[in-house]
Design a protein around this motif. Structure first.
Motif, PDB file in Angstrom:
ATOM      1  N   ALA A   1      -6.817   9.457   5.948  1.00 28.00           N
ATOM      2  CA  ALA A   1      -6.436   9.726   4.564  1.00 28.00           C
ATOM      3  C   ALA A   1      -6.584  11.188   4.156  1.00 28.00           C
ATOM      4  O   ALA A   1      -5.737  11.723   3.462  1.00 28.00           O
ATOM      5  CB  ALA A   1      -7.265   8.851   3.646  1.00 28.00           C
ATOM      6  N   ARG A   2      -7.637  11.858   4.604  1.00 26.79           N
ATOM      7  CA  ARG A   2      -7.871  13.211   4.091  1.00 26.79           C
ATOM      8  C   ARG A   2      -7.141  14.291   4.870  1.00 26.79           C
ATOM      9  O   ARG A   2      -7.099  15.432   4.451  1.00 26.79           O
ATOM     10  CB  ARG A   2      -9.365  13.515   4.078  1.00 26.79           C
ATOM     11  CG  ARG A   2     -10.047  12.801   2.961  1.00 26.79           C
ATOM     12  CD  ARG A   2     -11.520  13.062   2.942  1.00 26.79           C
ATOM     13  NE  ARG A   2     -12.146  12.173   1.982  1.00 26.79           N
ATOM     14  CZ  ARG A   2     -12.092  12.350   0.672  1.00 26.79           C
ATOM     15  NH1 ARG A   2     -11.487  13.384   0.170  1.00 26.79           N
ATOM     16  NH2 ARG A   2     -12.663  11.468  -0.141  1.00 26.79           N
TER      17      ARG A   2
ATOM     18  N   ASP B   1       1.978  10.458  -1.120  1.00 24.12           N
ATOM     19  CA  ASP B   1       1.244  10.908  -2.295  1.00 24.12           C
ATOM     20  C   ASP B   1       2.093  10.644  -3.538  1.00 24.12           C
ATOM     21  O   ASP B   1       3.323  10.624  -3.457  1.00 24.12           O
ATOM     22  CB  ASP B   1       0.970  12.404  -2.192  1.00 24.12           C
ATOM     23  CG  ASP B   1      -0.072  12.680  -1.127  1.00 24.12           C
ATOM     24  OD1 ASP B   1      -0.727  11.719  -0.684  1.00 24.12           O
ATOM     25  OD2 ASP B   1      -0.205  13.857  -0.733  1.00 24.12           O
TER      26      ASP B   1
ATOM     27  N   SER C   1       5.733  11.527   4.703  1.00 22.43           N
ATOM     28  CA  SER C   1       4.813  10.382   4.607  1.00 22.43           C
ATOM     29  C   SER C   1       3.542  10.707   5.385  1.00 22.43           C
ATOM     30  O   SER C   1       3.460  11.735   6.062  1.00 22.43           O
ATOM     31  CB  SER C   1       5.467   9.138   5.214  1.00 22.43           C
ATOM     32  OG  SER C   1       5.407   9.231   6.622  1.00 22.43           O
ATOM     33  N   HIS C   2       2.590   9.795   5.302  1.00 24.32           N
ATOM     34  CA  HIS C   2       1.366   9.965   6.089  1.00 24.32           C
ATOM     35  C   HIS C   2       1.484   9.272   7.442  1.00 24.32           C
ATOM     36  O   HIS C   2       0.482   9.093   8.118  1.00 24.32           O
ATOM     37  CB  HIS C   2       0.171   9.390   5.335  1.00 24.32           C
ATOM     38  CG  HIS C   2      -0.140  10.161   4.094  1.00 24.32           C
ATOM     39  ND1 HIS C   2      -0.524  11.472   4.115  1.00 24.32           N
ATOM     40  CD2 HIS C   2      -0.100   9.807   2.793  1.00 24.32           C
ATOM     41  CE1 HIS C   2      -0.709  11.890   2.876  1.00 24.32           C
ATOM     42  NE2 HIS C   2      -0.454  10.901   2.055  1.00 24.32           N
TER      43      HIS C   2
ATOM     44  N   GLN D   1       0.823  -1.221   0.000  1.00 23.13           N
ATOM     45  CA  GLN D   1       0.000   0.000   0.000  1.00 23.13           C
ATOM     46  C   GLN D   1       0.859   1.274   0.000  1.00 23.13           C
ATOM     47  O   GLN D   1       0.686   2.169   0.830  1.00 23.13           O
ATOM     48  CB  GLN D   1      -0.955   0.011   1.193  1.00 23.13           C
ATOM     49  CG  GLN D   1      -1.984  -1.102   1.110  1.00 23.13           C
ATOM     50  CD  GLN D   1      -3.015  -0.999   2.212  1.00 23.13           C
ATOM     51  OE1 GLN D   1      -2.668  -0.728   3.359  1.00 23.13           O
ATOM     52  NE2 GLN D   1      -4.273  -1.220   1.885  1.00 23.13           N
ATOM     53  N   ARG D   2       1.765   1.310  -0.955  1.00 21.18           N
ATOM     54  CA  ARG D   2       2.706   2.431  -1.068  1.00 21.18           C
ATOM     55  C   ARG D   2       1.987   3.780  -1.075  1.00 21.18           C
ATOM     56  O   ARG D   2       2.424   4.749  -0.483  1.00 21.18           O
ATOM     57  CB  ARG D   2       3.485   2.236  -2.370  1.00 21.18           C
ATOM     58  CG  ARG D   2       4.726   3.014  -2.497  1.00 21.18           C
ATOM     59  CD  ARG D   2       5.573   2.440  -3.620  1.00 21.18           C
ATOM     60  NE  ARG D   2       4.887   2.429  -4.901  1.00 21.18           N
ATOM     61  CZ  ARG D   2       5.275   1.666  -5.930  1.00 21.18           C
ATOM     62  NH1 ARG D   2       6.318   0.863  -5.826  1.00 21.18           N
ATOM     63  NH2 ARG D   2       4.621   1.706  -7.067  1.00 21.18           N
ATOM     64  N   GLU D   3       0.828   3.770  -1.762  1.00 19.39           N
ATOM     65  CA  GLU D   3       0.085   5.044  -1.905  1.00 19.39           C
ATOM     66  C   GLU D   3      -0.501   5.518  -0.581  1.00 19.39           C
ATOM     67  O   GLU D   3      -0.879   6.691  -0.445  1.00 19.39           O
ATOM     68  CB  GLU D   3      -1.009   4.903  -2.976  1.00 19.39           C
ATOM     69  CG  GLU D   3      -2.146   3.965  -2.663  1.00 19.39           C
ATOM     70  CD  GLU D   3      -1.757   2.463  -2.678  1.00 19.39           C
ATOM     71  OE1 GLU D   3      -2.604   1.662  -2.266  1.00 19.39           O
ATOM     72  OE2 GLU D   3      -0.630   2.087  -3.061  1.00 19.39           O
ATOM     73  N   LYS D   4      -0.576   4.611   0.396  1.00 16.60           N
ATOM     74  CA  LYS D   4      -1.042   5.045   1.715  1.00 16.60           C
ATOM     75  C   LYS D   4       0.060   5.797   2.467  1.00 16.60           C
ATOM     76  O   LYS D   4      -0.191   6.622   3.335  1.00 16.60           O
ATOM     77  CB  LYS D   4      -1.451   3.817   2.550  1.00 16.60           C
ATOM     78  CG  LYS D   4      -2.957   3.676   2.706  1.00 16.60           C
ATOM     79  CD  LYS D   4      -3.277   2.492   3.555  1.00 16.60           C
ATOM     80  CE  LYS D   4      -3.914   2.915   4.857  1.00 16.60           C
ATOM     81  NZ  LYS D   4      -4.376   1.784   5.667  1.00 16.60           N
ATOM     82  N   TRP D   5       1.278   5.467   2.111  1.00 16.81           N
ATOM     83  CA  TRP D   5       2.421   6.097   2.779  1.00 16.81           C
ATOM     84  C   TRP D   5       2.718   7.488   2.223  1.00 16.81           C
ATOM     85  O   TRP D   5       3.013   8.412   2.962  1.00 16.81           O
ATOM     86  CB  TRP D   5       3.670   5.237   2.599  1.00 16.81           C
ATOM     87  CG  TRP D   5       3.694   3.988   3.420  1.00 16.81           C
ATOM     88  CD1 TRP D   5       3.300   2.745   3.012  1.00 16.81           C
ATOM     89  CD2 TRP D   5       4.129   3.849   4.768  1.00 16.81           C
ATOM     90  NE1 TRP D   5       3.472   1.837   4.022  1.00 16.81           N
ATOM     91  CE2 TRP D   5       3.987   2.487   5.120  1.00 16.81           C
ATOM     92  CE3 TRP D   5       4.642   4.735   5.709  1.00 16.81           C
ATOM     93  CZ2 TRP D   5       4.325   2.006   6.364  1.00 16.81           C
ATOM     94  CZ3 TRP D   5       4.992   4.255   6.957  1.00 16.81           C
ATOM     95  CH2 TRP D   5       4.822   2.898   7.274  1.00 16.81           C
TER      96      TRP D   5
ATOM     97  N   SER E   1       1.295   4.647  13.102  1.00 19.17           N
ATOM     98  CA  SER E   1       0.076   4.307  12.370  1.00 19.17           C
ATOM     99  C   SER E   1      -0.057   5.309  11.230  1.00 19.17           C
ATOM    100  O   SER E   1       0.802   6.152  11.042  1.00 19.17           O
ATOM    101  CB  SER E   1      -1.126   4.391  13.298  1.00 19.17           C
ATOM    102  OG  SER E   1      -1.259   5.715  13.754  1.00 19.17           O
ATOM    103  N   PHE E   2      -1.172   5.236  10.492  1.00 19.27           N
ATOM    104  CA  PHE E   2      -1.375   6.205   9.405  1.00 19.27           C
ATOM    105  C   PHE E   2      -2.289   7.321   9.868  1.00 19.27           C
ATOM    106  O   PHE E   2      -3.235   7.091  10.611  1.00 19.27           O
ATOM    107  CB  PHE E   2      -1.995   5.535   8.190  1.00 19.27           C
ATOM    108  CG  PHE E   2      -1.028   4.664   7.458  1.00 19.27           C
ATOM    109  CD1 PHE E   2       0.023   5.219   6.742  1.00 19.27           C
ATOM    110  CD2 PHE E   2      -1.145   3.288   7.511  1.00 19.27           C
ATOM    111  CE1 PHE E   2       0.928   4.416   6.073  1.00 19.27           C
ATOM    112  CE2 PHE E   2      -0.248   2.480   6.847  1.00 19.27           C
ATOM    113  CZ  PHE E   2       0.794   3.045   6.130  1.00 19.27           C
TER     114      PHE E   2
END
Ligand SMILES: C[S@@+](CC[C@H](N)C(=O)[O-])C[C@H]1O[C@@H](n2cnc3c(N)ncnc32)[C@H](O)[C@@H]1O
Length: 408
Positions: free
Chosen positions: A185-186, A130, A171-172, A124-128, A181-182
């Motif tokens: 998302a927004r 943009d 990163s997120h 889930q690279r895109e979670k880390w 944790s993340f």
């Protein structure tokens, strides 16, 4: 026990960003204040200090800065690399070259063609990150890699550390919990994701790192990729006079999970399977396939853990979860093996200090500090003491302790 506060300065948060201690965040790193306090009270000039669970190298740096000989081991190759880079002596010329190269490569980030950019295969690279940030990081990483043959390993390592800082700051990842944790998302990240901002983070990281190198390293430590359960294969008998360390706690914190962004970018990890396999090697490892292995791990009848209520404790946890009962049992079996090995490598009168936390599983309290104290005694150490250090969270009754002992 007296009420203990949430003393954040006694955690890695007390390790200032602009010192070597603060180069990269490792949540379970202990505070340099704890280490220096123990060194102030107990270290003698001719001591040989051991930190068998080196992590980000806090004890190794503290010893190196005061000229004490230190040996550190860790099972994680990325952490061994980081601690070695942190404790190296860098000449003023190397620091200047680092600054100069860093300033040059950030100028060229936009000119790197997309088809040469490599991106890590992290789940889930895109979670880390943009998409735009990923491309910029990829371009920066490409240039750092290209320089490998042209500059010294020392300067290359400094560039990689500055890169890791940018990787995490853009990163997120959120560090507001006990482990990483993340962010939702927004929610916008800490920084706007433009080249300008990434460039500013890069420059600030390079400046921080360069400034921190002014602190002299008097005696570089010896840092090895090695298993703390097999110390006698590395260290001669009776070689160690002081042990200051913070082992993993039995709390399901996975160092691999925490370190994934760095380990994937720097090539220490290529897929999830390997991440789990590496965590299985670590004491208390619990990430991915490591959990399946724990589920099949047979608790040995001759586990050798002498704590009087050990069987009862494991039984209580197993009423809720067979897996977690095995997890806790394996943690202590591994620690027992480590302590037996520690006994061989420490010399008479050596002092030993473990910073550990207790934990709970389904309201069953695991008194890690008491079990370790029993195991130290059973291994032959004496003058066992348990001193509470701090409260670990505001919600639960979780504490950190210093468990100490001395070899007769
Ligand atoms: C609590 S952390 C140590 C943090 C360290 N004190 C610092 O300041 O960064 C525990 C460390 O033990 C390491 N570890 C786990 N199992 C190990 C083993 N069998 N041998 C050596 N190190 C191990 C982990 O990789 C992790 O870095």
């Amino acid at each position: 026990m007296p009420p203990l506060g949430l003393a954040f300065h006694l955690t890695q948060r007390g390790n200032a960003q602009h010192t070597r201690y603060g180069w990269l965040r490792l949540t379970p790193a202990y505070s340099v204040h704890t280490v220096t306090d123990l060194l102030n009270r107990y270290a003698l000039a001719d001591d040989v200090v051991l930190d068998p669970f080196c992590g980000s190298g806090t004890a190794a740096v503290a010893c190196a800065e005061r000229g004490l000989a230190c040996i550190s081991t860790d099972i994680n190759l990325f952490l061994v690399w980081l601690a070695q880079a942190k404790t190296r002596i860098y000449s003023p010329a190397e620091v200047d070259q680092f600054r100069q190269i860093a300033a040059e490569i950030i100028q060229h980030v936009e000119t790197i063609p997309r088809d040469v950019i490599w991106l890590p295969e992290i789940h889930q690279r895109e979670k880390w990150w943009d998409a735009e940030v990923l491309q910029l990081l990829g371009a920066l990483w490409y240039q750092i890699q290209q320089l490998r043959q042209q500059i010294s390993e020392s300067i290359h390592d400094l560039l990689k550390i500055a890169f890791c800082r940018v990787v995490i700051l853009h990163s997120h990842a959120s560090f507001s919990h006990q482990s990483m944790s993340f962010k939702p998302a927004r929610q916008p990240g800490l920084f706007a994701r433009t080249l300008d901002d990434l460039g500013l983070t890069w420059q600030a990281s390079v400046n921080d790192i360069a400034r921190s190198l002014q602190t002299p390293i008097i005696v570089p430590p010896a840092i090895y990729l090695h298993d703390a359960r097999q110390l006698s294969a590395l260290i001669p008998r009776n070689a160690i006079s002081l042990v200051i360390t913070s082992p993993p706690y039995p709390n399901r914190m996975s160092y691999i999970r925490e370190l994934r962004p760095y380990m994937y970018w720097l090539g220490y990890l290529n897929n999830g399977r390997d991440a789990g396999e590496l965590d299985w090697q670590a004491i208390g490892g619990t990430w991915g396939i490591a959990t399946s292995y724990i589920g099949r791990w047979p608790i040995p009848d001759d586990h050798g853990v002498v704590y009087p209520h050990f069987a009862e404790l494991i039984q209580q946890i197993s009423q809720h979860s067979d897996l977690l009962a095995r997890y806790v049992a394996k943690y202590f079996v591994d620690m027992r093996q480590h302590i037996a090995e520690l006994y061989h490598v420490t010399r008479p009168h050596a002092r030993v200090f473990y910073i550990v936390g207790n934990s709970t599983f389904y309201d069953v309290l695991v008194p890690t500090e008491q079990i370790l104290a029993s195991m130290l005694q059973a291994a032959g150490f004496s003058q066992i003491d348990i001193t509470p250090l701090r409260k670990r969270t505001s919600k639960k009754e979780l504490y950190e302790y210093i468990v100490s002992a001395q070899k007769a």
